[in-house]
Design an enzyme around this catalytic site. Structure first.
Site, PDB file in Angstrom:
ATOM      1  N   ASP A   1      69.404   0.495 -10.462  1.00  0.00           N
ATOM      2  CA  ASP A   1      70.548   1.472 -10.240  1.00  0.00           C
ATOM      3  C   ASP A   1      71.287   0.914  -9.007  1.00  0.00           C
ATOM      4  OD1 ASP A   1      68.783   3.060 -11.610  1.00  0.00           O
ATOM      5  OD2 ASP A   1      67.742   3.774  -9.802  1.00  0.00           O
TER       6      ASP A   1
ATOM      7  N   GLU B   1      71.962  10.577 -17.514  1.00  0.00           N
ATOM      8  CA  GLU B   1      72.036  10.501 -15.973  1.00  0.00           C
ATOM      9  C   GLU B   1      72.848   9.564 -15.609  1.00  0.00           C
ATOM     10  OE1 GLU B   1      67.732   9.291 -15.526  1.00  0.00           O
ATOM     11  OE2 GLU B   1      68.158   7.235 -16.060  1.00  0.00           O
TER      12      GLU B   1
END
Length: 352
Positions: free
Chosen positions: A46, A223
């Site tokens: 991420d 997401e």
């Protein structure tokens, strides 16, 4: 005789200084790197980058705390030191599974947004901390609390952006209380730590390429939403689709129509195919959850993302941060290309 010796000594000293200067200049040229190779770090799920005053600030998921790596050259991220800025207290709803931190500078202060829970994924929510110091590496961080809309449903991967002088927050969340589908939501911000008004769903998994890995109790997934504004001022939101536990984790793209309202779902269109996905020939699997930044001279656009080096490695710490330059298509949409193979030399961002 004394004057002659003095003259010779001065000449010798001058020549020595010139030679040393030339050697130093050569050394400088040797040390200046013009290429780099992916991955930037061994691990870094991420990845997120923001830049201010010539400094890049990098964040990644550690699961346990919030950290920042600062550097003036993104190609040399691996040589910089990670600084822990905040560790949650024990036994709180936000003490565990800290995911996808993002650092943003709003209204003269630094804010870091992150998702966390108490060890139970069903309890994941978004939180924010604040630092009024101009250097975000200081320990002056204050916990501002949870940031949520009125529904207070499961939420992760919060990001904020400014469009036409209005601040918005986008995130991935559930419509209800069951882990069936992760959707992309948007809401306006009253201030950097408070959502104003109702959330609006912009995307839910509808295409086959968005649903890989779902079923048997596993949800469909949208997401990691990230806003991207083109040189012409067009607004896009890219997002990650399919389960991160699959090799097919990929990027999709939402496009706001001309003069559209970001809060109107009908003003957005979704790409019917992924815009960035795995490359088996380049050993890049599960490519996604990205960020964007400019080169130091502002002339180039770059994407940073994570990927696994081998098939089947899923949502583990094998995910490493990688970056590459991207361009713009004739129709004004971004062209991210294909993931570049690790170990291949690429030109550093212009202006480094």
């Amino acid at each position: 005789m004394y004057c002659k010796r003095k003259f010779v000594f001065i000449c010798f000293t001058f020549c020595t200084l010139i030679a040393c200067k030339n050697d130093f200049s050569k050394a400088q040229k040797v040390e200046t790197k013009t290429t780099f190779k992916n991955p930037l770090l061994v691990t870094g799920p991420d990845p997120w980058v923001t830049q201010k005053d010539g400094i890049y600030y990098f964040c990644r998921s550690t699961g346990r705390d919030l950290e920042i790596i600062s550097t003036k050259k993104m190609s040399q991220l691996g040589q910089a030191k990670s600084v822990r800025i905040w560790t949650p207290p024990a036994d709180k709803l936000y003490s565990k599974e800290l995911w996808a931190p993002e650092l943003h500078y709003l209204d003269g202060k630094w804010y870091m947004y992150f998702a966390a829970d108490d060890g139970n994924n069903d309890h994941h929510r978004m939180y924010v901390i604040e630092n009024s110091n101009q250097n975000p590496l200081t320990q002056n961080w204050i916990f501002k609390g949870q940031i949520a809309d009125a529904t207070n449903k499961w939420a992760i991967d919060g990001s904020v952006f400014t469009y036409k002088n209005i601040n918005y927050m986008i995130w991935s969340g559930w419509e209800g209380d069951n882990n069936i589908s992760q959707n992309i939501y948007i809401a306006k911000l009253k201030n950097p730590w408070t959502i104003e008004g109702q959330r609006v769903m912009l995307s839910s998994p509808t295409y086959d390429w968005e649903k890989r890995g779902s079923g048997n109790g596993l949800p469909t997934v949208n997401e990691g939403p990230e806003a991207l504004i083109s040189p012409q001022g067009r607004l896009f939101i890219d997002y990650s689709a399919s389960g991160c536990w699959t090799d097919d984790y990929a990027l999709g793209l939402l496009t706001l129509k001309a003069d559209g309202d970001p809060m109107e779902a009908n003003d957005w269109t979704k790409s019917d195919t992924s815009v960035f996905h795995k490359s088996e020939e380049n050993s890049a699997y599960g490519t996604g959850h990205n960020g964007f930044f400019k080169s130091p001279d502002g002339k180039e656009d770059w994407i940073i993302y994570h990927a696994n080096p081998k098939s089947g490695e899923g949502c583990s710490n094998y995910r490493s941060p990688r970056m590459q330059r991207f361009t713009w298509n004739a129709d004004g949409t971004p062209d991210f290309g294909i993931p570049v193979k690790t170990g291949v030399a690429m030109d550093v961002p212009s202006g480094e």
